[in-house]
Design a protein around this motif. Structure first.
Motif, mmCIF file in Angstrom:
data_model
loop_
_atom_site.group_PDB
_atom_site.id
_atom_site.type_symbol
_atom_site.label_atom_id
_atom_site.label_comp_id
_atom_site.label_asym_id
_atom_site.label_seq_id
_atom_site.Cartn_x
_atom_site.Cartn_y
_atom_site.Cartn_z
ATOM 1 N N ALA B 201 -6.717 0.143 -2.001
ATOM 2 C CA ALA B 201 -7.993 -0.584 -2.050
ATOM 3 C C ALA B 201 -8.912 -0.168 -0.910
ATOM 4 O O ALA B 201 -10.137 -0.129 -1.070
ATOM 5 C CB ALA B 201 -7.736 -2.086 -2.003
ATOM 6 N N SER B 202 -8.327 0.168 0.241
ATOM 7 C CA SER B 202 -9.194 0.480 1.373
ATOM 8 C C SER B 202 -9.646 1.935 1.360
ATOM 9 O O SER B 202 -10.487 2.330 2.154
ATOM 10 C CB SER B 202 -8.497 0.125 2.683
ATOM 11 O OG SER B 202 -7.300 0.839 2.806
ATOM 12 N N LEU B 204 -10.893 3.488 -1.531
ATOM 13 C CA LEU B 204 -11.756 3.797 -2.678
ATOM 14 C C LEU B 204 -13.156 4.201 -2.239
ATOM 15 O O LEU B 204 -13.646 3.725 -1.223
ATOM 16 C CB LEU B 204 -11.850 2.570 -3.592
ATOM 17 C CG LEU B 204 -10.545 2.102 -4.237
ATOM 18 C CD1 LEU B 204 -10.755 0.757 -4.914
ATOM 19 C CD2 LEU B 204 -10.012 3.123 -5.223
ATOM 20 N N VAL B 207 -15.758 1.375 -4.481
ATOM 21 C CA VAL B 207 -15.743 -0.024 -4.071
ATOM 22 C C VAL B 207 -15.585 -0.051 -2.554
ATOM 23 O O VAL B 207 -14.690 0.585 -2.018
ATOM 24 C CB VAL B 207 -14.573 -0.786 -4.746
ATOM 25 C CG1 VAL B 207 -14.534 -2.236 -4.297
ATOM 26 C CG2 VAL B 207 -14.670 -0.692 -6.266
ATOM 27 N N CYS B 209 -14.897 -1.537 1.339
ATOM 28 C CA CYS B 209 -13.933 -2.437 1.971
ATOM 29 C C CYS B 209 -14.491 -3.853 2.026
ATOM 30 O O CYS B 209 -13.761 -4.825 1.855
ATOM 31 C CB CYS B 209 -13.622 -1.962 3.385
ATOM 32 S SG CYS B 209 -12.023 -1.182 3.497
ATOM 33 N N GLU B 211 -16.473 -5.278 -0.058
ATOM 34 C CA GLU B 211 -16.325 -5.908 -1.378
ATOM 35 C C GLU B 211 -14.877 -6.330 -1.637
ATOM 36 O O GLU B 211 -14.615 -7.408 -2.193
ATOM 37 C CB GLU B 211 -16.798 -4.950 -2.479
ATOM 38 C CG GLU B 211 -18.305 -4.776 -2.505
ATOM 39 C CD GLU B 211 -18.779 -3.746 -3.524
ATOM 40 O OE1 GLU B 211 -19.772 -4.024 -4.204
ATOM 41 O OE2 GLU B 211 -18.166 -2.650 -3.622
ATOM 42 N N VAL B 212 -13.955 -5.475 -1.247
ATOM 43 C CA VAL B 212 -12.542 -5.812 -1.436
ATOM 44 C C VAL B 212 -12.213 -7.115 -0.712
ATOM 45 O O VAL B 212 -11.506 -7.990 -1.233
ATOM 46 C CB VAL B 212 -11.645 -4.660 -0.929
ATOM 47 C CG1 VAL B 212 -10.199 -5.099 -0.828
ATOM 48 C CG2 VAL B 212 -11.769 -3.441 -1.849
ATOM 49 N N ILE B 213 -12.753 -7.259 0.483
ATOM 50 C CA ILE B 213 -12.486 -8.464 1.281
ATOM 51 C C ILE B 213 -13.161 -9.693 0.657
ATOM 52 O O ILE B 213 -12.539 -10.732 0.490
ATOM 53 C CB ILE B 213 -12.946 -8.229 2.732
ATOM 54 C CG1 ILE B 213 -12.011 -7.210 3.392
ATOM 55 C CG2 ILE B 213 -13.004 -9.534 3.518
ATOM 56 C CD1 ILE B 213 -12.583 -6.538 4.619
#
Lengths: 302, 302
Positions: B201-202, B204, B207, B209, B211-213
């Motif tokens: 996830a970190s 990509l 997308v 980071c 947004e992931v958070i």
């Protein structure tokens, strides 16, 4: 000024019943109508007094609504919208809470060619399902993503935004395509992996199910929570967001293979580097109020 | 009757400091000595008064012990044992808390050829590390697995069993090899997968980071908790339990590929069947007291 005066919630499961409870708490003067295709769910909603009125048909539920909120599995959105299409007031806004957006937006548009549609996704939930599982504070401090397409009336978007803010959520706007990519990694892939590992663990010959359960506190139990989520909802999500899920899954598989190789060859430095990097993300999630700061999610240890 | 009167804890991180606190609470008359290779940790342990005495060397820590409990990363067990080998009383029992057992047992035997060794693994922890992260109730209701080999004095095993029961744990006994297989699926594979997906996830491009958070409440945040665990401890676990981890990883990858295929071909029934099956395991874990019954691990939603 409330954004809406008469809200209809179609689908009274975890999310729909939480919306109803949250509307009651934060906008008590709103006239709230509910409907669910399942008569048992309707009866439970009556008993819990989730709404001012529970309608027996979707059409009857929307006749005087200014917001119709679809809270059904994403694969059922189009059919649910078609059911009330003939009864929808011309000025009503239609929104939804589905976990994938491009497919849902297309299905709603096909069923309701002339309606004002503002697709939405509140990123919140628990592993439980059904009208009794909902609660009013589910959306507090969580993000709700709106994915309006070009041509949507900005006033309609602003009213849906105000609605979610009134329920305690933060609101962000993005394209349906970007939403589907972001959620593929932050939600769909984690669920897919959790379902897989729980399946793998229960199929082993060398280790019994009873051992898996007994020693699950070593980490496994964390995965079982999201793998206990609603099967219909999640089947639909994976089918509806197939392309983005498969892309993220491919990335994940490559990374897992690299780690597998590092273990096989005893490359401790590669493992240590990754394990150090991943700590920082957890810290950011806590700093931004998106998870518990207390260890172990604040689980009770007494 | 207490199983031990003088306990030495070598390594005062999350687990060692929790053992010290739990001994203080449940067996207050035990004379407790601690040691950690890191002088900063020793100073913290002094300040927190975790033990009656903090020794500057491992040798000085064990001279009058009747139980020496090694609470260091599994890759450091052999060296830590070698450090106090010359000072170990002949009748002392040596145990440990390592997450892999066959390798640790061999390393302890090599360093302490004549000692009474009863390897153990309390299946408990949090994502936090260090002497300040520990707490007395960490082992309450959790399982502690003993892996004595043939020839171990049954009285020594019984005393270690009584020790863990006094700290609130349930005790089970199995072979080191079976332990390593069971924990590969209930603990090591879940950690490996969590570390991987957080890394994926970190990394990509599409997308961010941030947004992931923001949208991690969709499921991803669950994985970040165990991916925040101690990097040294986990590097050592994967290297020490390589064969069992690789075997479980192979199973998982096959199952993930099958699910990937079901998504690609739109086989909703296969997805639905798996997702229904996995719910039952969650239910059993809760029924057996191995996780919170409250939704979302009991996370606060206010």
């Amino acid at each position: 000024m409330l954004p809406f005066a008469r809200v209809s919630v179609i689908g009274l499961g975890l999310i729909g019943s939480s919306v109803a409870r949250a509307v009651r708490q934060h906008m008590p003067t709103v006239r709230l109508t509910g409907h669910d295709a399942d008569p048992t769910v309707r009866a439970t909603a009556e008993r819990l007094q989730l709404c001012d009125d529970i309608a027996d048909t979707a059409g009857a539920a929307v006749t005087d609504a200014d917001l119709v909120l679809l809270c059904v599995p994403v694969g059922a959105m189009g059919a649910a919208a078609a059911e009330f299409a003939a009864d929808l007031p011309a000025d009503a806004i239609v929104s939804d809470v589905g976990s994938s957006k491009a497919g849902v937006a297309a299905a709603l548009r096909a069923a309701l060619p002339d309606a004002q549609i503002v697709p939405a996704h509140p990123v919140a939930g628990t592993e439980n399902s059904g009208p009794e599982a909902g609660f009013a504070s589910l959306f507090h401090g969580r993000w709700c993503i709106l994915t309006p397409v070009e041509g949507t009336n900005p006033a309609a978007v602003a009213r849906v935004e105000a609605f979610w803010q009134a329920l305690g959520a933060n609101v962000e706007t993005m394209t349906p395509e970007h939403h589907d990519l972001v959620l593929a990694v932050t939600s769909h892939l984690p669920h897919l992996i959790a379902y897989t590992i729980v399946g793998t663990a229960s199929d082993l010959e060398q280790v019994t199910c009873s051992e898996v359960i007994k020693y699950s506190a070593g980490g496994f139990r964390d995965f079982t929570r999201i793998a206990a989520s609603d099967p219909t909802m999640w089947r639909d999500v994976f089918l509806a967001n197939k392309d983005a899920v498969l892309e993220m899954l491919q990335r994940f598989s490559e990374d897992l293979t690299a780690l597998q190789r590092a273990i096989r060859w005893g490359d401790g430095d590669a493992l240590f580097d990754l394990f150090t990097r991943t700590r920082a993300i957890r810290r950011s999630i806590i700093e931004q109020g998106q998870d518990e700061a207390r260890p172990d999610f604040g689980r009770s240890h007494e």
